[in-house]
Design an enzyme around this catalytic site. Structure first.
Site, PDB file in Angstrom:
ATOM      1  N   ARG A 102       0.833  -1.209   0.000  1.00 48.92           N
ATOM      2  CA  ARG A 102       0.000   0.000   0.000  1.00 48.92           C
ATOM      3  C   ARG A 102       0.861   1.250   0.000  1.00 48.92           C
ATOM      4  O   ARG A 102       0.586   2.209  -0.721  1.00 48.92           O
ATOM      5  CB  ARG A 102      -0.945  -0.039   1.209  1.00 48.92           C
ATOM      6  CG  ARG A 102      -2.024  -1.053   0.991  1.00 48.92           C
ATOM      7  CD  ARG A 102      -2.979  -1.281   2.123  1.00 48.92           C
ATOM      8  NE  ARG A 102      -4.026  -2.164   1.600  1.00 48.92           N
ATOM      9  CZ  ARG A 102      -5.121  -2.527   2.247  1.00 48.92           C
ATOM     10  NH1 ARG A 102      -5.336  -2.100   3.474  1.00 48.92           N
ATOM     11  NH2 ARG A 102      -6.003  -3.317   1.679  1.00 48.92           N
TER      12      ARG A 102
ATOM     13  N   TYR B 122      -6.022  -0.008  -7.147  1.00 46.93           N
ATOM     14  CA  TYR B 122      -5.448  -1.298  -6.743  1.00 46.93           C
ATOM     15  C   TYR B 122      -4.790  -1.260  -5.371  1.00 46.93           C
ATOM     16  O   TYR B 122      -4.640  -0.229  -4.766  1.00 46.93           O
ATOM     17  CB  TYR B 122      -4.574  -1.917  -7.836  1.00 46.93           C
ATOM     18  CG  TYR B 122      -3.372  -1.207  -8.410  1.00 46.93           C
ATOM     19  CD1 TYR B 122      -2.735  -0.163  -7.781  1.00 46.93           C
ATOM     20  CD2 TYR B 122      -2.852  -1.668  -9.627  1.00 46.93           C
ATOM     21  CE1 TYR B 122      -1.609   0.411  -8.351  1.00 46.93           C
ATOM     22  CE2 TYR B 122      -1.726  -1.094 -10.198  1.00 46.93           C
ATOM     23  CZ  TYR B 122      -1.112  -0.059  -9.553  1.00 46.93           C
ATOM     24  OH  TYR B 122      -0.003   0.506 -10.102  1.00 46.93           O
ATOM     25  N   GLU B 123      -4.492  -2.450  -4.883  1.00 46.08           N
ATOM     26  CA  GLU B 123      -3.915  -2.612  -3.536  1.00 46.08           C
ATOM     27  C   GLU B 123      -4.876  -2.099  -2.463  1.00 46.08           C
ATOM     28  O   GLU B 123      -4.466  -1.513  -1.471  1.00 46.08           O
ATOM     29  CB  GLU B 123      -2.582  -1.867  -3.488  1.00 46.08           C
ATOM     30  CG  GLU B 123      -1.497  -2.573  -2.711  1.00 46.08           C
ATOM     31  CD  GLU B 123      -1.371  -4.036  -3.060  1.00 46.08           C
ATOM     32  OE1 GLU B 123      -1.198  -4.365  -4.242  1.00 46.08           O
ATOM     33  OE2 GLU B 123      -1.484  -4.856  -2.142  1.00 46.08           O
ATOM     34  N   GLY B 124      -6.186  -2.323  -2.696  1.00 41.88           N
ATOM     35  CA  GLY B 124      -7.219  -1.793  -1.809  1.00 41.88           C
ATOM     36  C   GLY B 124      -7.641  -0.430  -2.289  1.00 41.88           C
ATOM     37  O   GLY B 124      -6.863   0.527  -2.225  1.00 41.88           O
TER      38      GLY B 124
ATOM     39  N   GLN C 115      -9.285   1.867   1.929  1.00 40.38           N
ATOM     40  CA  GLN C 115      -8.304   2.487   2.832  1.00 40.38           C
ATOM     41  C   GLN C 115      -9.018   3.313   3.895  1.00 40.38           C
ATOM     42  O   GLN C 115      -8.635   3.326   5.059  1.00 40.38           O
ATOM     43  CB  GLN C 115      -7.335   3.394   2.058  1.00 40.38           C
ATOM     44  CG  GLN C 115      -6.587   2.744   0.909  1.00 40.38           C
ATOM     45  CD  GLN C 115      -5.723   1.582   1.323  1.00 40.38           C
ATOM     46  OE1 GLN C 115      -5.142   1.593   2.411  1.00 40.38           O
ATOM     47  NE2 GLN C 115      -5.656   0.552   0.491  1.00 40.38           N
TER      48      GLN C 115
END
Lengths: 592, 592
Positions: free
Chosen positions: A301, A440-442, A447
């Site tokens: 992240r 992406y990546e959450g 978040q």
């Protein structure tokens, strides 16, 4: 063309994010300021001279699937080899396996530069670094022995295989399956999508980390295991054996990061003959795969946040250069002959300063997050404090920086006028490349949920309160500095931090009262509020550092601009957090 | 897939923008509500069934230059012929030349639908309509006789040739030259860039309107003349003669609107043999070309605004449909089995409601602007009032709507998650197509300069003050309606309008004091402040209209969401206007 802003980066690391402090306290081993300079300068040179010049061909040509093989853009395979030859892949890797064991801060700073040069290229080692972390923490001694050194040198790259068509943000919904074999290995079957650098021609092996379910696994997230699945099996002597039962079925056509192959990977299809099923080895324990994956996801992240910072920096440089060159009209007060450079027009200056402030703010937040991660590993006694600080800053670093990447890239196009819309100019690519990072990546929405529901309650809310007190202290220092250049900064910071404090208190309270929907309705505005308050605070901290006159003045002036022009948004954001939920809930009927 | 929101469009025309009022007062001739419905329904059908299905191939294939000829995307030439066969090109054209003489409002509503279907396609007739206006107002009887009927039917298309490499926003810097000939014609020489639909295969002639300088012209904007330059010369009987000395040298590779050929046009190169110089005819008077061009530019600004509204609408529809279909996780309060549709997550609902509110707000502002233009032509007695209203609303309609187009399209990608970044999904195209609209036809920064320095001072500031009083009246009506659904709308509107009022007063004052730079420093925040206050006011006006229960409730709920979640930004914007200039000026050193 991008030129790595080594001086800004070094300044932010040292005087805003805490690097010099940690060195002075002896927390970073024998790392000295000279080595920091040497690393940053050489990374800056490589990013500027080697990486950035290949960004454009990567965008135009993209990664291509030819006869089942993925071709990277012309020159990229060699670039990758040159890059690992420089030792850049193993900056933070454990020394036991050939890494340099340097602090995360330096790697994050270097990542910023690789990403400014060419985000699509930098994605490749970013994934490998995550895998190194997961394997170091959870891999068996055999797996570590067999794979770590080559992943740390970069001789092989690695991937993360989470997403499936129906399991994106909700990883627990995945269906790929793994079967046990008597020899302790597993066979994997299933389809994974959006696999970054899942297949390519830059190295002779690729190590896939894959989430899948065992036949007897519990439903949901508690039934997921993590497996290591190499493209080519690896013999005991480290040489490559037969091709494993995994291949890239197709590449996505994406809005940006064209040079990065985004693969659909098929496991266990039997395409290469023999028994069906991709041979895999368990990483960590059965059904505990998500824990292992989270190790790498948290760091990932932050590295995605760096993509936002990096693109913002590159877009800002380009826009400033264009605005100094391009002449149109006569700005008020322009006394030169003929048309003025457009940078003289107040509206253009406003855009450029906004770009610059958001870039520097998101850089400072991200480096501070990296610092907290470093300290959580190295500081003695206050490990929990730094773990919580890293946990709190991660969603903000990821979301605020990636939103900044998009906003700044979009402003950069605007500064270029019609030329900004023409692909050859290069400004449009920044927006196309930047647009994936908030997803992406959450997603940034996820978040925000993480920030509000898991991070604010850390230590019963005491951690975030302590952090707010640190920010107040910065505002007080600005006030007592009596430096005219700061203008109204102290008062502006006071109210931004007060807004953050009220919103924080409200969110903790409604969650304690069980009003989850109310808290989540305001999560995204709250996340931005936090990012803006930190931007103001960190720019002020930089302005207070006083290292060289001219640069100090410029930093203080930019801080004042941010305080007097950008921070006014915090009141609106607080209002949305505290007063926005009811009308949001009531308006759902308008979406029917 | 896009479905034209005919009901929303008709409602906004009638009850927010003033169409029904004008019809009731007999200001629109024999136009009745039935005809309005018939036109909107048929335009909606055509946009939905004929235009929208060809948008994707237009984006993928783009316009191509093959052997000096421009090929439009497969199917587009026929689509254009079908579209003109429907009479859509001449909706507002003068009846004398075969137009239908309908109000601008209807054309703008139809333009919204064409642009939602495929912006790159809609650009072609948009340019022709502008040329019809300029020719109608300034062309000699001979030129009108020869060209207008065919431009109004759409048998021929037209272009606007302003920009040159060094003359973009600053048109006065252009260098293309025109030479007089004894027969009263001219010969044109020069290069024009960014010429939308400058060359194509959809019609057998193209009429270029070209700005150029005569040899003895004064410098700057007072030395520019406007010429009509046909691709093929036109014989007296209307048949086509020889090819004129103008051709498309190259097409731009753009971020979006790929189906629209953006041409570099070369005049007077001699490529087709014979005497060099493109044959042109003067439109209007020598050296007064910019006046003529402004006729079409003002309207063109509104039509570019419609591109923003249109893309916002299409992006919102797509995102809502996806969010109702796609399931991930469990939203708070979700009682269904399994994962919830993502629309149930508060953060996703917030994005969708923001998209919807911005779309409807920018639509209302744009239609109100079209209404003012119509009234300025038709209302008796208060012509000046309506001219000023149109003049005031034009920069806001252009800038607020095109910014909304970008913001909404970007949110639409976010709602789609990873799928949003994949081109086949179609969400990315909206952002790529939308990104040019804040730039062309006068950048939004230039709109802001126009708004602040030329529009606010109209009638000594009395016009804008009168407008503010109208907005206050709407807030009062909300208050006295006593409808619970409005929540805090009245109070929120009050403060937004108060912010607008203060910022307006301040801008008028500093300009009266000669502090131009101060005024221009706040021009862009002011423009957005105006747009937001209008969004709140017009959504409230719609909510007050009360035409059918269910729809009323939904409109009121959306209005409340906008009031309680979006309008809080106005205080920050006002602050930037009034207090932002000093720090902006001081921070210029940070750009060095």
């Amino acid at each position: 063309m991008y030129k790595a802003p080594v001086e800004d980066i070094a300044f932010t690391l040292r005087h805003v994010a805490g690097l010099s402090d940690a060195i002075d306290k002896g927390l970073l081993g024998d790392l000295g300021e000279d080595l920091v300079d040497a690393i940053l300068n050489e990374a800056g040179r490589f990013a500027t001279e080697e990486v950035a010049p290949l960004a454009d061909i990567g965008d135009r040509q993209g990664a291509r699937l030819v006869d089942g093989e993925v071709k990277t853009p012309d020159g990229w395979a060699k670039l990758y080899q040159d890059w690992i030859a420089g030792g850049w892949n193993g900056l933070t890797g454990p020394e036991e396996y050939g890494g340099q064991g340097l602090p995360n801060m330096l790697n994050v700073a270097a990542l910023e530069m690789w990403n400014s040069g060419a985000t699509a290229f930098a994605l490749c080692p970013t994934l490998t670094m995550g895998a190194v972390e997961a394997l170091s923490a959870h891999g068996s001694p055999e797996l570590r022995h067999k794979y770590l050194a080559k992943l740390i040198s970069g001789q092989w790259t690695a991937t993360m295989n989470l997403t499936e068509p129906h399991a994106g943000s909700d990883v627990g919904a995945l269906k790929s399956r793994a079967e046990r074999r008597d020899d302790g290995t597993y066979r994997l079957f299933g389809q994974k999508i959006f696999i970054t650098w899942g297949e390519h021609d830059a190295t002779d092996n690729i190590i896939h980390l894959v989430l899948a379910r065992l036949p007897d696994a519990p439903a949901g997230t508690r039934g997921i295991s993590l497996f290591l699945v190499p493209k080519f099996l690896v013999n005991d002597d480290g040489s490559l054996g037969r091709r494993n039962d995994v291949f890239c079925h197709s590449l996505e056509h994406k809005m940006g990061i064209h040079g990065s192959p985004t693969c659909t990977m098929i496991y266990g299809d039997g395409r290469f003959g023999g028994e069906k099923g991709a041979v895999g080895w368990l990483v960590g324990e059965e059904n505990k795969g998500l824990n292992c994956m989270f190790t790498m996801m948290n760091n990932a992240r932050l590295t995605v946040g760096m993509q936002g910072v990096a693109i913002a920096e590159a877009a800002t440089q380009k826009a400033i250069a264009y605005a100094m060159e391009r002449t149109q009209g006569r700005a008020p007060g322009w006394s030169g002959s003929g048309m003025s450079p457009i940078i003289e027009h107040p509206d253009v200056a406003r855009m450029l300063l906004t770009m610059k402030a958001l870039t520097q703010g998101s850089r400072a937040i991200s480096y501070a997050c990296a610092h907290a991660i470093d300290m959580s590993h190295r500081a003695s006694g206050d490990k929990q404090h730094w773990q919580e600080r890293a946990a709190l800053l991660t969603p903000i670093a990821k979301s605020f920086s990636t939103d900044a990447g998009v906003d700044v890239a979009s402003l950069g196009i605007q500064v270029h006028g019609g030329m900004g819309f023409i692909e050859e100019t290069g400004a449009a690519r920044f927006l196309r490349d930047a647009r994936i990072a908030p997803i992406y990546e959450g997603t940034n929405g996820i978040q925000a949920i993480d920030l509000v529901s898991r991070k604010l309650p850390l230590s019963n809310g005491d951690h975030v309160k302590g952090f707010l007190a640190e920010l107040r202290d910065i505002a007080d220092q600005v006030r007592s500095s009596n430096l005219d250049g700061f203008g109204e900064t102290a008062a502006r910071l006071d109210s931004a931090i007060a807004d953050l404090e009220q919103a924080t208190g409200w969110l903790l309270k409604v969650q304690a009262d069980g009003k989850v929907a109310d808290a989540l309705s305001g999560a995204t505005p709250y996340q931005r509020l936090f990012g803006l308050a930190l931007t103001g605070s960190y720019l002020a901290k930089g302005g207070l550092a006083r290292v060289s006159d001219g640069a100090d003045e410029r930093r203080i002036a930019l801080c004042r601009f941010a305080a007097e022009n950008l921070l006014s948004e915090t009141a609106a954001l607080k209002d949305r957090v505290i007063n926005g939920a009811d009308s949001l809930a009531a308006a759902r009927i308008a979406l029917a």
